[in-house]
Every structure is written in structure tokens, then in C-alpha cells.
Design a protein around this motif. Structure first.
Motif, short mmCIF file in Angstrom:
data_model
loop_
_atom_site.label_atom_id
_atom_site.label_comp_id
_atom_site.label_asym_id
_atom_site.label_seq_id
_atom_site.Cartn_x
_atom_site.Cartn_y
_atom_site.Cartn_z
N ARG A 1 -19.73 30.26 -74.41
CA ARG A 1 -19.46 29.29 -73.35
C ARG A 1 -20.76 28.83 -72.70
O ARG A 1 -20.95 27.64 -72.43
CB ARG A 1 -18.53 29.89 -72.30
N SER A 2 -21.67 29.76 -72.50
CA SER A 2 -22.95 29.41 -71.91
C SER A 2 -23.73 28.46 -72.82
O SER A 2 -24.34 27.50 -72.35
CB SER A 2 -23.76 30.67 -71.64
N SER A 3 -23.72 28.73 -74.12
CA SER A 3 -24.44 27.84 -75.05
C SER A 3 -23.77 26.47 -75.11
O SER A 3 -24.46 25.45 -75.24
CB SER A 3 -24.52 28.47 -76.44
N LEU A 4 -22.44 26.42 -74.99
CA LEU A 4 -21.75 25.13 -74.95
C LEU A 4 -22.15 24.34 -73.72
O LEU A 4 -22.36 23.12 -73.79
CB LEU A 4 -20.23 25.34 -74.97
N GLU A 5 -22.25 25.03 -72.58
CA GLU A 5 -22.69 24.35 -71.37
C GLU A 5 -24.10 23.80 -71.54
O GLU A 5 -24.39 22.67 -71.13
CB GLU A 5 -22.65 25.30 -70.17
N ASP A 6 -24.98 24.60 -72.13
CA ASP A 6 -26.35 24.15 -72.35
C ASP A 6 -26.39 22.94 -73.28
O ASP A 6 -27.13 21.98 -73.03
CB ASP A 6 -27.20 25.28 -72.93
N ARG A 7 -25.60 22.98 -74.35
CA ARG A 7 -25.56 21.84 -75.28
C ARG A 7 -24.99 20.61 -74.60
O ARG A 7 -25.43 19.49 -74.83
CB ARG A 7 -24.74 22.19 -76.52
N TRP A 8 -23.98 20.80 -73.74
CA TRP A 8 -23.39 19.68 -73.01
C TRP A 8 -24.43 19.04 -72.10
O TRP A 8 -24.57 17.82 -72.05
CB TRP A 8 -22.19 20.15 -72.20
N LEU A 9 -25.18 19.89 -71.40
CA LEU A 9 -26.22 19.36 -70.52
C LEU A 9 -27.30 18.64 -71.32
O LEU A 9 -27.78 17.58 -70.90
CB LEU A 9 -26.83 20.50 -69.70
N ASP A 10 -27.67 19.20 -72.46
CA ASP A 10 -28.67 18.55 -73.31
C ASP A 10 -28.15 17.23 -73.86
O ASP A 10 -28.89 16.24 -73.92
CB ASP A 10 -29.07 19.46 -74.48
N ALA A 11 -26.89 17.19 -74.24
CA ALA A 11 -26.31 15.97 -74.80
C ALA A 11 -26.21 14.87 -73.77
O ALA A 11 -26.29 13.68 -74.10
CB ALA A 11 -24.92 16.26 -75.39
N HIS A 12 -26.05 15.23 -72.52
CA HIS A 12 -25.94 14.22 -71.47
C HIS A 12 -27.29 13.94 -70.81
O HIS A 12 -27.35 13.33 -69.75
CB HIS A 12 -24.91 14.66 -70.43
N GLU A 13 -28.32 14.42 -71.45
CA GLU A 13 -29.69 14.17 -71.00
C GLU A 13 -29.87 14.48 -69.52
O GLU A 13 -30.45 13.71 -68.76
CB GLU A 13 -30.09 12.73 -71.29
N ASN A 14 -29.34 15.61 -69.14
CA ASN A 14 -29.45 16.03 -67.75
C ASN A 14 -30.72 16.86 -67.60
O ASN A 14 -30.69 18.06 -67.44
CB ASN A 14 -28.22 16.84 -67.34
N ASP A 15 -31.87 16.18 -67.66
CA ASP A 15 -33.15 16.86 -67.57
C ASP A 15 -33.48 17.29 -66.15
O ASP A 15 -34.30 18.16 -65.94
CB ASP A 15 -34.27 15.97 -68.11
N GLU A 16 -32.86 16.64 -65.19
CA GLU A 16 -33.11 17.00 -63.81
C GLU A 16 -32.55 18.39 -63.53
O GLU A 16 -31.50 18.77 -64.02
CB GLU A 16 -32.40 16.03 -62.86
N SER A 17 -33.26 19.09 -62.72
CA SER A 17 -32.77 20.40 -62.30
C SER A 17 -31.91 20.19 -61.07
O SER A 17 -32.41 19.81 -60.01
CB SER A 17 -33.93 21.33 -61.99
N VAL A 18 -30.62 20.38 -61.21
CA VAL A 18 -29.70 20.20 -60.10
C VAL A 18 -29.49 21.56 -59.44
O VAL A 18 -29.17 22.54 -60.10
CB VAL A 18 -28.35 19.64 -60.58
N THR A 19 -29.71 21.59 -58.14
CA THR A 19 -29.54 22.82 -57.39
C THR A 19 -28.26 22.73 -56.57
O THR A 19 -28.09 21.78 -55.81
CB THR A 19 -30.74 23.06 -56.46
N LEU A 20 -27.40 23.70 -56.74
CA LEU A 20 -26.15 23.76 -56.00
C LEU A 20 -26.35 24.64 -54.78
O LEU A 20 -26.86 25.75 -54.89
CB LEU A 20 -25.04 24.32 -56.88
#
Length: 132
Positions: free
Chosen positions: A47-66
């Protein structure tokens, strides 16, 4: 006297057999629990790797802090206010069941869009507040 010794030997033998069977059953349950934990860990990694791939696929290079602004709990329900480094924010409504499981209200809540792993952070904040 011979009957007494025979009955005593049978009783001791029966207890020994019960202990051996009990040990065997406990060993089986322990092995099953270990297998389940290993599967759970592998699912979490997947699941963690899927999240990482999803973020990479959506070009979310920004570091979003919650940022969890506030958690308030009133018996079996509560609210969680959050914001992120992009200026977004919202309120999440949740309920707590008797077994301490947390359910988020999808219809009333505003969830972060750029952070798919937010439930884990929300649950950690709620559990921390419950333990105070």
C-alpha cells in the motif's frame, strides 16, 4: 492398592496428553498469528509503494505538510481540524465505536486531496487525544 495406582497412572497420563495437545494447539495459533502479521506487513508495504507511485504519477514533487490543528472528542464522536502547507484546510467529523475503532464521516468532512495517507495521521492524532 493396585487399582489406586492404576487410576492414578491413567489420570497422570491423561493430564500429560492434555498438556501436549494444548501445547500443540497454542503452537498452531502462534504460527497462524505470525503468518497473519507477515501478510499484514507485506500489504502495508504494498500500500505504501502504491501511494508513492500514485504521488509520482501525479507529479506531486512538492512536499505537502499536513498539520493537525485541533482534535476535540465528545464521548463517542468528535472533530479534527487540519491544514496543509498549500493553504488548504478543513474539518473532519468522526465517531469512535466501543472497540475504539474510528470511522470518518465521508459526507460531512473535508479531506486533504494531495495526501492519500491522511487517514493514518488522523487516526494517530485521534488516538493520542483519546489517551490524554
Amino acid at each position: 492398592m493396585k487399582k489406586f495406582l492404576a487410576y492414578t497412572a491413567i489420570a497422570i497420563g491423561s493430564l500429560a496428553v492434555l498438556v501436549i495437545i494444548g501445547f500443540f494447539v497454542v503452537s498452531l495459533f502462534q504460527a497462524r498469528l505470525e503468518t497473519s502479521n507477515e501478510r499484514l506487513e507485506s500489504r502495508e508495504e504494498e500500500r505504501s509503494s502504491l501511494e508513492d507511485r500514485w504521488l509520482d504519477a501525479h507529479e506531486n514533487d512538492e512536499s505537502v505538510t499536513l498539520v493537525i490543528e485541533d482534535v476535540s472528542i465528545d464521548q463517542s464522536s468528535g472533530t479534527l481540524e487540519w491544514s496543509d502547507s498549500q493553504g488548504e484546510g478543513g474539518i473532519v467529523y468522526f465517531s469512535i465505536a466501543s472497540d475504539d475503532s474510528i470511522t470518518f464521516s465521508e459526507a460531512e468532512s473535508t479531506f486533504p486531496e494531495n495526501m492519500p495517507s491522511y487517514p493514518r495521521y488522523f487516526r494517530e492524532a485521534i488516538i493520542e487525544e483519546m489517551n490524554k
